[in-house]
Design a protein around this motif. Structure first.
Motif, PDB file in Angstrom:
ATOM      1  N   ILE A  68      14.747   3.447 -10.217  1.00 57.59           N
ATOM      2  CA  ILE A  68      16.097   3.987 -10.387  1.00 57.59           C
ATOM      3  C   ILE A  68      16.201   5.269  -9.576  1.00 57.59           C
ATOM      4  CG2 ILE A  68      17.784   4.870 -12.033  1.00 57.59           C
ATOM      5  CD1 ILE A  68      16.234   3.282 -14.196  1.00 57.59           C
ATOM      6  N   HIS A  69      17.072   5.261  -8.576  1.00 59.00           N
ATOM      7  CA  HIS A  69      17.258   6.444  -7.731  1.00 59.00           C
ATOM      8  C   HIS A  69      18.644   7.013  -7.983  1.00 59.00           C
ATOM      9  CE1 HIS A  69      13.632   5.322  -5.626  1.00 59.00           C
ATOM     10  NE2 HIS A  69      14.136   4.097  -5.412  1.00 59.00           N
ATOM     11  N   GLY A  70      18.712   8.315  -7.902  1.00 56.79           N
ATOM     12  CA  GLY A  70      20.004   8.962  -8.077  1.00 56.79           C
ATOM     13  C   GLY A  70      19.845  10.355  -8.652  1.00 56.79           C
ATOM     14  N   PRO A  71      20.932  11.088  -8.674  1.00 57.56           N
ATOM     15  CA  PRO A  71      20.856  12.477  -9.121  1.00 57.56           C
ATOM     16  C   PRO A  71      20.512  12.622 -10.603  1.00 57.56           C
ATOM     17  CG  PRO A  71      23.129  11.890  -8.568  1.00 57.56           C
ATOM     18  CD  PRO A  71      22.269  10.743  -8.177  1.00 57.56           C
ATOM     19  N   VAL A  72      20.901  11.669 -11.435  1.00 54.29           N
ATOM     20  CA  VAL A  72      20.596  11.775 -12.866  1.00 54.29           C
ATOM     21  C   VAL A  72      19.095  11.621 -13.099  1.00 54.29           C
ATOM     22  CG1 VAL A  72      20.960  10.734 -15.127  1.00 54.29           C
ATOM     23  CG2 VAL A  72      22.874  10.995 -13.553  1.00 54.29           C
ATOM     24  N   MET A  73      18.502  10.608 -12.473  1.00 54.92           N
ATOM     25  CA  MET A  73      17.066  10.402 -12.629  1.00 54.92           C
ATOM     26  C   MET A  73      16.284  11.555 -11.999  1.00 54.92           C
ATOM     27  SD  MET A  73      14.578   8.825 -13.904  1.00 54.92           S
ATOM     28  CE  MET A  73      15.038   7.222 -14.456  1.00 54.92           C
ATOM     29  N   ALA A  75      17.277  14.662 -11.883  1.00 54.79           N
ATOM     30  CA  ALA A  75      17.392  15.789 -12.816  1.00 54.79           C
ATOM     31  C   ALA A  75      16.493  15.586 -14.032  1.00 54.79           C
ATOM     32  CB  ALA A  75      18.843  15.955 -13.255  1.00 54.79           C
ATOM     33  N   VAL A  76      16.447  14.371 -14.563  1.00 53.32           N
ATOM     34  CA  VAL A  76      15.584  14.091 -15.712  1.00 53.32           C
ATOM     35  C   VAL A  76      14.126  14.311 -15.351  1.00 53.32           C
ATOM     36  CG1 VAL A  76      14.747  12.225 -17.206  1.00 53.32           C
ATOM     37  CG2 VAL A  76      17.189  12.527 -16.846  1.00 53.32           C
ATOM     38  N   LEU A  77      13.740  13.805 -14.202  1.00 51.79           N
ATOM     39  CA  LEU A  77      12.360  13.962 -13.755  1.00 51.79           C
ATOM     40  C   LEU A  77      12.029  15.425 -13.470  1.00 51.79           C
ATOM     41  CD1 LEU A  77       9.932  12.166 -13.252  1.00 51.79           C
ATOM     42  CD2 LEU A  77      10.639  11.964 -10.879  1.00 51.79           C
ATOM     43  N   THR A  78      12.972  16.162 -12.901  1.00 56.31           N
ATOM     44  CA  THR A  78      12.757  17.581 -12.615  1.00 56.31           C
ATOM     45  C   THR A  78      12.529  18.367 -13.894  1.00 56.31           C
ATOM     46  OG1 THR A  78      14.058  17.514 -10.592  1.00 56.31           O
ATOM     47  CG2 THR A  78      13.832  19.643 -11.660  1.00 56.31           C
ATOM     48  N   VAL A  79      13.361  18.162 -14.893  1.00 55.99           N
ATOM     49  CA  VAL A  79      13.222  18.895 -16.159  1.00 55.99           C
ATOM     50  C   VAL A  79      11.930  18.483 -16.872  1.00 55.99           C
ATOM     51  CG1 VAL A  79      14.232  19.192 -18.449  1.00 55.99           C
ATOM     52  CG2 VAL A  79      15.675  19.300 -16.425  1.00 55.99           C
ATOM     53  N   LEU A 126      14.987  21.657  -7.898  1.00 64.15           N
ATOM     54  CA  LEU A 126      16.449  21.490  -7.858  1.00 64.15           C
ATOM     55  C   LEU A 126      16.980  21.593  -6.428  1.00 64.15           C
ATOM     56  CD1 LEU A 126      17.515  23.476 -11.039  1.00 64.15           C
ATOM     57  CD2 LEU A 126      17.539  20.995 -10.705  1.00 64.15           C
ATOM     58  N   HIS A 127      16.418  22.497  -5.644  1.00 69.20           N
ATOM     59  CA  HIS A 127      16.807  22.619  -4.237  1.00 69.20           C
ATOM     60  C   HIS A 127      16.456  21.341  -3.474  1.00 69.20           C
ATOM     61  CE1 HIS A 127      17.545  24.522  -0.363  1.00 69.20           C
ATOM     62  NE2 HIS A 127      16.368  24.050   0.032  1.00 69.20           N
ATOM     63  N   ASP A 132      17.931  17.718  -0.138  1.00 70.45           N
ATOM     64  CA  ASP A 132      17.059  16.780   0.567  1.00 70.45           C
ATOM     65  C   ASP A 132      17.229  15.409  -0.102  1.00 70.45           C
ATOM     66  OD1 ASP A 132      15.187  15.798   2.342  1.00 70.45           O
ATOM     67  OD2 ASP A 132      13.755  17.402   2.001  1.00 70.45           O
ATOM     68  N   VAL A 133      16.249  14.545   0.017  1.00 66.93           N
ATOM     69  CA  VAL A 133      16.392  13.179  -0.482  1.00 66.93           C
ATOM     70  C   VAL A 133      16.243  13.075  -1.997  1.00 66.93           C
ATOM     71  CG1 VAL A 133      15.691  12.094   1.670  1.00 66.93           C
ATOM     72  CG2 VAL A 133      13.960  12.676  -0.029  1.00 66.93           C
ATOM     73  N   GLY A 134      15.624  14.029  -2.645  1.00 66.15           N
ATOM     74  CA  GLY A 134      15.389  13.971  -4.087  1.00 66.15           C
ATOM     75  C   GLY A 134      13.997  13.476  -4.398  1.00 66.15           C
ATOM     76  N   ILE A 135      13.574  13.730  -5.599  1.00 63.51           N
ATOM     77  CA  ILE A 135      12.193  13.394  -5.989  1.00 63.51           C
ATOM     78  C   ILE A 135      11.976  11.885  -5.989  1.00 63.51           C
ATOM     79  CG2 ILE A 135      10.506  13.540  -7.860  1.00 63.51           C
ATOM     80  CD1 ILE A 135      11.752  16.103  -8.733  1.00 63.51           C
ATOM     81  N   THR A 136      12.897  11.136  -6.561  1.00 64.05           N
ATOM     82  CA  THR A 136      12.679   9.694  -6.680  1.00 64.05           C
ATOM     83  C   THR A 136      12.657   9.010  -5.322  1.00 64.05           C
ATOM     84  OG1 THR A 136      15.054   9.393  -7.045  1.00 64.05           O
ATOM     85  CG2 THR A 136      13.653   9.567  -8.984  1.00 64.05           C
ATOM     86  N   LYS A 137      13.542   9.412  -4.436  1.00 65.62           N
ATOM     87  CA  LYS A 137      13.552   8.827  -3.084  1.00 65.62           C
ATOM     88  C   LYS A 137      12.298   9.266  -2.314  1.00 65.62           C
ATOM     89  CE  LYS A 137      15.665   6.475   0.107  1.00 65.62           C
ATOM     90  NZ  LYS A 137      15.730   5.026   0.028  1.00 65.62           N
TER      91      LYS A 137
END
Length: 145
Positions: A68-73, A75-79, A126-127, A132-137
């Motif tokens: 599952i890729h996207g800003p919600v996932m 954010a969940v993974l970051t926290v 968060l930056h 950038d592409v995000g953690i999941t990507k």
């Protein structure tokens, strides 16, 4: 020389008296140590249980973040990762950076450093998620190599 011999004789006499002195029973010893100040030490058992529950709760998040890729996932993974890492580093600093071991000032600096490190980690993740592409990507790109 005579003073040191008298000192040694006094030491031997005190040692023999202590060795032959009657011992306290364990019931008296246990009763006398109930209020020795140990109750003032904070109990971290609930915090430890919460950390373990959090770690177990992260188990389904990690494989789900691969699919599952996207800003919600992101954010969940970051926290989840930031809190998990904060608790781990805080535990290490709490155990090993005690004031009587490294000094009062260094212990306070170490405890402040944990929160600075956590803030930098959260800001960096968060930056990375927003600019950038995000953690999941990023995980998907690493595993596709």
């Amino acid at each position: 020389m005579a003073a040191s011999l008298r000192h040694m004789a006094g030491f031997q006499k005190a040692f023999l008296m202590a060795r032959n002195a009657p011992r306290l029973s364990t019931a008296v010893r246990a009763a006398s140590t109930l209020n020795d100040g140990a109750s003032k030490v904070p109990d971290h058992s609930m915090h430890f249980k919460l950390e373990r529950l959090w770690a177990v709760g992260m188990l389904p998040i990690l494989p789900a973040s691969y699919f599952i890729h996207g800003p919600v996932m992101d954010a969940v993974l970051t926290v989840a990762l930031t809190l998990h890492i904060h608790w781990g580093v805080h535990g290490v600093v709490y155990d090993y950076a005690r004031p009587y071991v490294i000094g009062e000032a260094a212990a306070k600096a170490a405890h402040v450093g944990v929160y600075v490190l956590t803030g930098l980690l959260l800001a960096g993740l968060l930056h990375f998620n927003t600019n950038d592409v995000g953690i999941t990507k990023a995980f998907e790109l690493v595993f596709s190599l």
